[in-house]
Design a protein around this motif. Structure first.
Motif, PDB file in Angstrom:
ATOM      1  N   ILE A  67       0.835  -1.205   0.000  1.00 11.22           N
ATOM      2  CA  ILE A  67       0.000   0.000   0.000  1.00 11.22           C
ATOM      3  C   ILE A  67       0.870   1.254   0.000  1.00 11.22           C
ATOM      4  O   ILE A  67       0.639   2.195  -0.764  1.00 11.22           O
ATOM      5  CB  ILE A  67      -0.960  -0.002   1.205  1.00 11.22           C
ATOM      6  CG1 ILE A  67      -2.032  -1.085   1.021  1.00 11.22           C
ATOM      7  CG2 ILE A  67      -1.615   1.374   1.377  1.00 11.22           C
ATOM      8  CD1 ILE A  67      -2.971  -1.219   2.186  1.00 11.22           C
ATOM      9  N   ALA A  68       1.910   1.256   0.835  1.00 14.21           N
ATOM     10  CA  ALA A  68       2.803   2.421   0.911  1.00 14.21           C
ATOM     11  C   ALA A  68       3.570   2.632  -0.389  1.00 14.21           C
ATOM     12  O   ALA A  68       3.733   3.764  -0.866  1.00 14.21           O
ATOM     13  CB  ALA A  68       3.772   2.245   2.076  1.00 14.21           C
ATOM     14  N   ALA A  69       4.030   1.553  -1.000  1.00 17.62           N
ATOM     15  CA  ALA A  69       4.806   1.662  -2.233  1.00 17.62           C
ATOM     16  C   ALA A  69       3.971   2.172  -3.398  1.00 17.62           C
ATOM     17  O   ALA A  69       4.473   2.853  -4.302  1.00 17.62           O
ATOM     18  CB  ALA A  69       5.409   0.305  -2.579  1.00 17.62           C
ATOM     19  N   LEU A  70       2.682   1.872  -3.383  1.00 19.07           N
ATOM     20  CA  LEU A  70       1.803   2.239  -4.500  1.00 19.07           C
ATOM     21  C   LEU A  70       0.986   3.500  -4.247  1.00 19.07           C
ATOM     22  O   LEU A  70       0.274   3.954  -5.142  1.00 19.07           O
ATOM     23  CB  LEU A  70       0.842   1.080  -4.793  1.00 19.07           C
ATOM     24  CG  LEU A  70       1.465  -0.229  -5.281  1.00 19.07           C
ATOM     25  CD1 LEU A  70       0.395  -1.295  -5.441  1.00 19.07           C
ATOM     26  CD2 LEU A  70       2.209  -0.021  -6.586  1.00 19.07           C
ATOM     27  N   GLU A  71       1.063   4.070  -3.057  1.00 21.34           N
ATOM     28  CA  GLU A  71       0.161   5.151  -2.668  1.00 21.34           C
ATOM     29  C   GLU A  71       0.200   6.326  -3.627  1.00 21.34           C
ATOM     30  O   GLU A  71      -0.844   6.860  -4.042  1.00 21.34           O
ATOM     31  CB  GLU A  71       0.487   5.616  -1.248  1.00 21.34           C
ATOM     32  CG  GLU A  71      -0.453   6.695  -0.713  1.00 21.34           C
ATOM     33  CD  GLU A  71      -1.888   6.210  -0.567  1.00 21.34           C
ATOM     34  OE1 GLU A  71      -2.783   7.075  -0.490  1.00 21.34           O
ATOM     35  OE2 GLU A  71      -2.122   4.981  -0.541  1.00 21.34           O
ATOM     36  N   GLN A  72       1.390   6.777  -4.010  1.00 23.41           N
ATOM     37  CA  GLN A  72       1.491   7.951  -4.879  1.00 23.41           C
ATOM     38  C   GLN A  72       0.866   7.681  -6.243  1.00 23.41           C
ATOM     39  O   GLN A  72       0.088   8.503  -6.761  1.00 23.41           O
ATOM     40  CB  GLN A  72       2.964   8.351  -5.039  1.00 23.41           C
ATOM     41  CG  GLN A  72       3.152   9.652  -5.825  1.00 23.41           C
ATOM     42  CD  GLN A  72       4.610  10.092  -5.851  1.00 23.41           C
ATOM     43  OE1 GLN A  72       5.450   9.558  -5.129  1.00 23.41           O
ATOM     44  NE2 GLN A  72       4.916  11.065  -6.688  1.00 23.41           N
ATOM     45  N   ASP A  73       1.181   6.547  -6.822  1.00 23.08           N
ATOM     46  CA  ASP A  73       0.598   6.203  -8.118  1.00 23.08           C
ATOM     47  C   ASP A  73      -0.913   5.984  -8.012  1.00 23.08           C
ATOM     48  O   ASP A  73      -1.676   6.335  -8.917  1.00 23.08           O
ATOM     49  CB  ASP A  73       1.260   4.941  -8.670  1.00 23.08           C
ATOM     50  CG  ASP A  73       2.705   5.182  -9.079  1.00 23.08           C
ATOM     51  OD1 ASP A  73       3.021   6.325  -9.463  1.00 23.08           O
ATOM     52  OD2 ASP A  73       3.511   4.239  -9.004  1.00 23.08           O
ATOM     53  N   HIS A  74      -1.329   5.401  -6.896  1.00 23.99           N
ATOM     54  CA  HIS A  74      -2.754   5.153  -6.676  1.00 23.99           C
ATOM     55  C   HIS A  74      -3.533   6.468  -6.641  1.00 23.99           C
ATOM     56  O   HIS A  74      -4.572   6.612  -7.303  1.00 23.99           O
ATOM     57  CB  HIS A  74      -2.941   4.378  -5.371  1.00 23.99           C
ATOM     58  CG  HIS A  74      -4.368   4.080  -5.035  1.00 23.99           C
ATOM     59  ND1 HIS A  74      -5.178   3.296  -5.828  1.00 23.99           N
ATOM     60  CD2 HIS A  74      -5.134   4.454  -3.977  1.00 23.99           C
ATOM     61  CE1 HIS A  74      -6.382   3.215  -5.281  1.00 23.99           C
ATOM     62  NE2 HIS A  74      -6.379   3.904  -4.152  1.00 23.99           N
TER      63      HIS A  74
END
Length: 362
Positions: A67-74
């Motif tokens: 979740i943290a790794a994808l948060e910005q792209d999400h």
């Protein structure tokens, strides 16, 4: 081999739609000299969530690292798909898309017609009548009681367009005759069961017939005679030769000329033979667009600013006095029932798995 979960002796599995199940193949390996060999195998579609009270309940916890790794792209993706591209003056919904002319299908046809009319205006087909074929993609069924388009009047965003048109199809134009237009519609009408005149509450929808093959053709008017059996089966095979479910088929207010040429806007799936519609295949294609149907809808909305997707009721069921049929749709259909002008329809109780049941007085 469904017992051993194998294809041609090889272990196989398919993950669930929308990520509902993870496909898992477990191999038991054994060293044989310098090589490995498979001693046994099991396949499993492991659920990621379960259905509880008509809601999805996860069976595994979120991985916070992912979740943290994808948060910005999400967040960037959400900002993009929530961006308004225009407005709609009327709600877009598909709760009654299988039983009446429908606004969610109407706007697709409007966009396809708008797009191809401009492209064909300086070609040899500029004077050939242009029709448009479109089908409802989100119409409940096996996908559940919440699987419907429901966009309120007001701003319409890219995510709403993606909801209207789920697949990455590209636009195609085919040239066919009036007779082939009728057979196209005969195939589409296979989604309905035969209804016996004079009987009450007969099941209307053939659930083995996919909704994406229920094409509505805009630009002509017609009625569907449910007292006749389907001419074609769900796979496009001729089931009842000589049957005519499509009646009063007209173009420009007159009975359609079987020999007249028409251009029909559709998608690459249908134009390439998808669904096995009679005489509809790649040999009929006159134009292959580089644009997806979804992008065309976005461009149409941007061009119009505000769209009016209200259905024009170009098709309906032929009257069958003293006869009724029932079908199931989403529970929120009750909010739109008053907008149906072409049907005599009333609630008929609760269906299964969160669906609502309705009765049509034919």
């Amino acid at each position: 081999d469904t017992q051993k979960a194998a294809l041609q002796v090889k272990p196989a599995v398919m993950g669930g739609f929308w990520g509902s199940h993870m496909g898992l193949i477990d191999l038991m390996l054994e060293r044989d000299g310098s090589e490995w060999k498979v001693v046994s195998a099991t396949s499993e579609a492991r659920p990621i969530f379960e259905r509880v009270d008509n809601k999805n309940k996860p069976t595994v916890p979120d991985d916070k690292r992912i979740i943290a790794a994808l948060e910005q792209d999400h967040q960037a993706t959400l900002a993009y798909v929530r961006r308004p591209v225009g407005k709609t003056s009327a709600p877009l919904y598909s709760y009654f898309a299988l039983v009446a002319d429908d606004p969610s299908v109407q706007v697709v046809s409007q966009a396809q017609t708008w797009y191809l009319r401009d492209i064909l205006k300086n070609t040899q087909w500029k004077d050939v009548p242009l029709l448009s074929a479109a089908a409802p993609f989100k119409a409940g069924g096996r996908n559940g009681a919440d699987y419907y388009t429901d966009v309120p009047a007001g701003d319409i965003a890219i995510k709403n367009v993606a909801d209207l048109y789920l697949y990455p199809n590209t636009v195609r134009a085919v040239e066919i005759t009036g007779a082939q237009v009728k057979e196209w519609l005969e195939m589409s009408a296979g989604i309905f069961n035969r209804i016996e005149p004079g009987k009450a509450d007969q099941a209307l929808i053939n659930t083995d017939f996919p909704s994406y093959n229920f094409d509505v053709i805009d630009g002509v008017t017609y009625k569907i005679d449910l007292s006749q059996p389907p001419k074609y089966d769900a796979k496009g095979g001729l089931a009842n030769a000589g049957v005519n479910r499509i009646v009063d088929l007209s173009f420009d207010g007159k009975p359609i000329d079987p020999k007249q040429k028409f251009v029909v806007a559709t998608n690459n799936y249908r134009a390439g033979g998808g669904g096995n519609f009679p005489d509809i295949n790649a040999s009929k294609i006159i134009y292959e667009a580089p644009d997806t149907n979804r992008d065309v809808i976005v461009r149409y909305i941007v061009s119009e600013g505000t769209i009016n997707p209200s259905a024009d009721d170009n098709w309906s069921f032929a009257p069958l006095p003293g006869t009724s049929a029932v079908f199931e749709t989403g529970a929120k259909a009750k909010d739109f029932i008053a907008q149906l002008k072409s049907l005599k329809i009333e609630p008929a109780g609760e269906g299964e798995a969160g669906f609502a049941k309705y009765r049509i007085l034919l």
